[in-house]
Design an enzyme around this catalytic site. Structure first.
Site, short mmCIF file in Angstrom:
data_model
loop_
_atom_site.label_atom_id
_atom_site.label_comp_id
_atom_site.label_asym_id
_atom_site.label_seq_id
_atom_site.Cartn_x
_atom_site.Cartn_y
_atom_site.Cartn_z
N GLU A 1 5.33 3.41 -5.58
CA GLU A 1 5.36 4.21 -4.35
C GLU A 1 6.73 4.83 -4.13
O GLU A 1 6.86 5.99 -3.75
CB GLU A 1 4.97 3.37 -3.12
CG GLU A 1 4.76 4.18 -1.85
CD GLU A 1 6.02 4.50 -1.06
OE1 GLU A 1 5.97 5.40 -0.20
OE2 GLU A 1 7.07 3.89 -1.32
N GLU A 2 7.77 4.02 -4.34
CA GLU A 2 9.12 4.49 -4.02
C GLU A 2 9.55 5.66 -4.90
O GLU A 2 10.47 6.39 -4.55
CB GLU A 2 10.13 3.34 -4.15
CG GLU A 2 9.86 2.15 -3.23
CD GLU A 2 10.04 2.45 -1.74
OE1 GLU A 2 10.28 3.61 -1.38
OE2 GLU A 2 9.91 1.51 -0.94
N ASP B 1 9.53 -3.59 3.17
CA ASP B 1 9.09 -2.36 2.51
C ASP B 1 8.74 -2.66 1.06
O ASP B 1 9.57 -2.57 0.19
CB ASP B 1 10.19 -1.30 2.59
CG ASP B 1 9.74 0.05 2.09
OD1 ASP B 1 8.54 0.20 1.78
OD2 ASP B 1 10.59 0.95 1.99
N ASP C 1 2.88 0.96 5.95
CA ASP C 1 4.17 1.07 5.24
C ASP C 1 5.25 1.57 6.20
O ASP C 1 6.08 2.39 5.82
CB ASP C 1 4.02 2.00 4.03
CG ASP C 1 5.24 1.98 3.13
OD1 ASP C 1 6.06 1.05 3.25
OD2 ASP C 1 5.37 2.91 2.30
N HIS D 1 2.15 -1.06 -0.61
CA HIS D 1 2.68 -0.97 -1.99
C HIS D 1 3.46 -2.22 -2.38
O HIS D 1 4.16 -2.81 -1.58
CB HIS D 1 3.47 0.31 -2.22
CG HIS D 1 4.75 0.46 -1.45
ND1 HIS D 1 5.95 -0.04 -1.90
CD2 HIS D 1 5.03 1.08 -0.28
CE1 HIS D 1 6.91 0.27 -1.03
NE2 HIS D 1 6.39 0.95 -0.03
ZN LIG Z 1 7.33 1.76 1.63
#
Ligand SMILES: [Zn+2]
Ligand SMILES: *[C@@H]1O[C@H](CO)[C@@H](O)[C@H](O)[C@H]1NC(C)=O
Ligand SMILES: *[C@@H]1O[C@H](CO)[C@@H](O)[C@H](O)[C@H]1NC(C)=O
Ligand SMILES: *[C@@H]1O[C@H](CO)[C@@H](O)[C@H](O)[C@H]1NC(C)=O
Ligand SMILES: *[C@@H]1O[C@H](CO)[C@@H](O)[C@H](O)[C@H]1NC(C)=O
Length: 444
Positions: free
Chosen positions: A334-335, A300, A362, A288
């Site tokens: 995504e988060e 991340d 991830d 992501h």
């Molecule tokens: Zn992530």
């Protein structure tokens, strides 16, 4: 080095992933045939390893990521930075001469943290490090001053419900695993509000802390009052817990300026190397592009996104063309709960029978150790065999279950009508929080 995992699957896994092992020929292939075929790829595997580990591509994904993260910075859903990141990647993938580079529209949440801080006022003045949780409301402009109620579990909160009214609930839950403990972050505010609390502060979901609170998404529930909510450090949660056990009254002042705006337009970013023999069939690799606002999103999930891109770059640089289409998807939102991946799934699930393998990375980019895999036993045996091609770099482990927000929709619903199973793989490096999810056999 992680990208090495991704690419060995392109040619040979998908056709055996389902029940039938005879899709490609007229006779059913035995496992011995398959083993032989896989072994036939060892020189290609070696070429990929050489290029990536020792050759001209040695530091490429790191260097690409460094420039990207340094240039763009944090990429919160709904932010201008995320738009800039998507534009940047769109150009970069075109410049890399990948095929079918395009954007697919997604509506994503737009939440901004604003100014936020907390101070302990009693029994002594102490500044508390906080990070508001995604989707949290603000405090009133004058802030909230209240006594805290410290609990170590939802059970304790329910037992002591009478004491919670008008207080700030502090959760000092022990860390068990991320997936188990994260429920305090995702529904801590709702549970506290149900018993009349005015705010909730949650011990960061971490095994280790250096006075460093984490952020993350949380969910309100219809019909339950919304209260401001933030994470605090492990140290402060422990201290307030000790003070309360001593019978000391703890009072905290909390101020948060978070704001939620209307959903915003964003995109999943897609690029391909089109397959030579089965172009309609897809092997999907992904990471992501969005991140939280309080870091650079290098780990991340910059790392996961860039090694997924690297898989395509390596294949292209060696002049290889896979039989099936190798598709890179860089998810957005995504988060905020896998928003981009969910909308992608909804849009593409009617073609689910064309998806052979769905992969994501991830879990941070550290020393690679293996693959986490969800699929049939036959497919698992084949993956094991394929991993022997990675012996030169000593990465041969396979873990029980693929795990990841962005491939979850495919895993849950991974059995298409046409008789082919989607195999889901995530890369595993350090934290094995994996539980087995076996799919049902396809109905042909
Ligand atoms: Zn992530
Ligand atoms: C990759 O980085 C290492 C360490 O910085 C360096 O020694 C090496 O020469 C680099 N390789 C290439 C191909 O640039
Ligand atoms: C604690 O902080 C408050 C407000 O910031 C201030 O009014 C008070 O004097 C401080 N108390 C001590 C003991 O420093
Ligand atoms: C589904 O697959 C067909 C055939 O490959 C393709 O033409 C079509 O664009 C795909 N639709 C979606 C939504 O992916
Ligand atoms: C290979 O990896 C395993 C664990 O993944 C490790 O225990 C072992 O020491 C490694 N061997 C070499 C030669 O690096």
């Amino acid at each position: 080095m992680k990208y090495l995992f991704l690419i060995f699957f392109i040619n040979f896994l998908p056709q055996y992933a389902g029940k039938s092992l005879s899709r490609d020929g007229n006779y059913p292939k035995t496992f011995e045939d398959i083993k032989k075929e896989i072994a036939g790829y060892s020189s290609i595997a070696k070429a990929i390893i050489d290029l990536a580990v020792h050759g001209k591509a040695q530091n490429r994904s790191y260097e690409r990521l460094a420039v990207f993260a340094d240039t763009i910075g944090p990429r919160l859903s709904g932010s201008k930075n995320l738009d800039a990141a998507i534009k940047y990647m769109f150009s970069a993938l075109q410049e890399d001469r990948l095929e079918n580079v395009h954007l697919e529209p997604v509506k994503v949440p737009h939440w901004e943290r604003g100014e936020e801080f907390a101070v302990m006022l009693e029994p002594r003045n102490h500044s508390i490090a906080i990070l508001g949780l995604g989707s949290s409301i603000a405090t009133p402009p004058e802030g909230i001053t209240a006594e805290v109620l410290v609990v170590t579990s939802f059970d304790e909160l329910h037992r002591r419900a009478q004491e919670a009214k008008g207080k700030i609930v502090v959760y000092n839950q022990p860390f068990i695993t991320y997936s188990e403990t994260v429920q305090y972050r995702s529904r801590g505010a709702v549970e506290a509000a149900k018993v009349g609390a005015v705010a909730s502060l949650i011990r960061s979901v971490a095994s280790f802390s250096i006075h460093s609170p984490h952020t993350g998404w949380q969910n309100y529930q219809p019909g339950v009052p919304q209260i401001p909510t933030a994470c605090i450090s492990v140290e402060d949660a422990e201290m307030m817990s000790r003070m309360s056990l001593q019978g000391t009254k703890v009072v905290v002042y909390l101020k948060m300026g978070a704001k939620t705006y209307p959903d915003s337009s964003s995109f999943n970013t897609v690029a391909e190397i089109v397959g030579s023999k089965y172009p309609e069939q897809i092997v999907l690799v992904s990471g992501h592009l969005d991140s939280w606002d309080v870091g650079q999103g290098a780990m991340d999930d910059g790392g996961g996104a860039f090694i997924s891109w690297e898989a395509l770059s390596l294949v292209k640089d060696l002049g290889l063309r896979p039989k099936r289409t190798l598709r890179l998807v860089l998810w957005t939102g995504e988060e905020q709960g896998g928003i981009g991946a969910e909308q992608y799934y909804q849009l593409h699930k009617k073609n689910i029978s064309n998806f052979d393998v769905v992969m994501e990375s991830d879990e941070g980019t550290f020393r690679p150790m293996g693959l986490a895999f969800t699929g049939t036993d036959e497919a698992r045996d084949i993956v094991k065999e394929i991993m022997t091609l990675l012996l030169p770099i000593n990465i041969t482990d396979i873990y029980d279950t693929a795990d990841g927000t962005d491939i979850d929709y495919w895993m849950r619903d991974g059995v298409p009508a046409s008789g082919k199973k989607v195999v889901c793989i995530s890369e595993w490096e350090e934290l094995p929080e994996l539980s087995f999810r076996s799919g049902t056999e396809p109905q042909i």
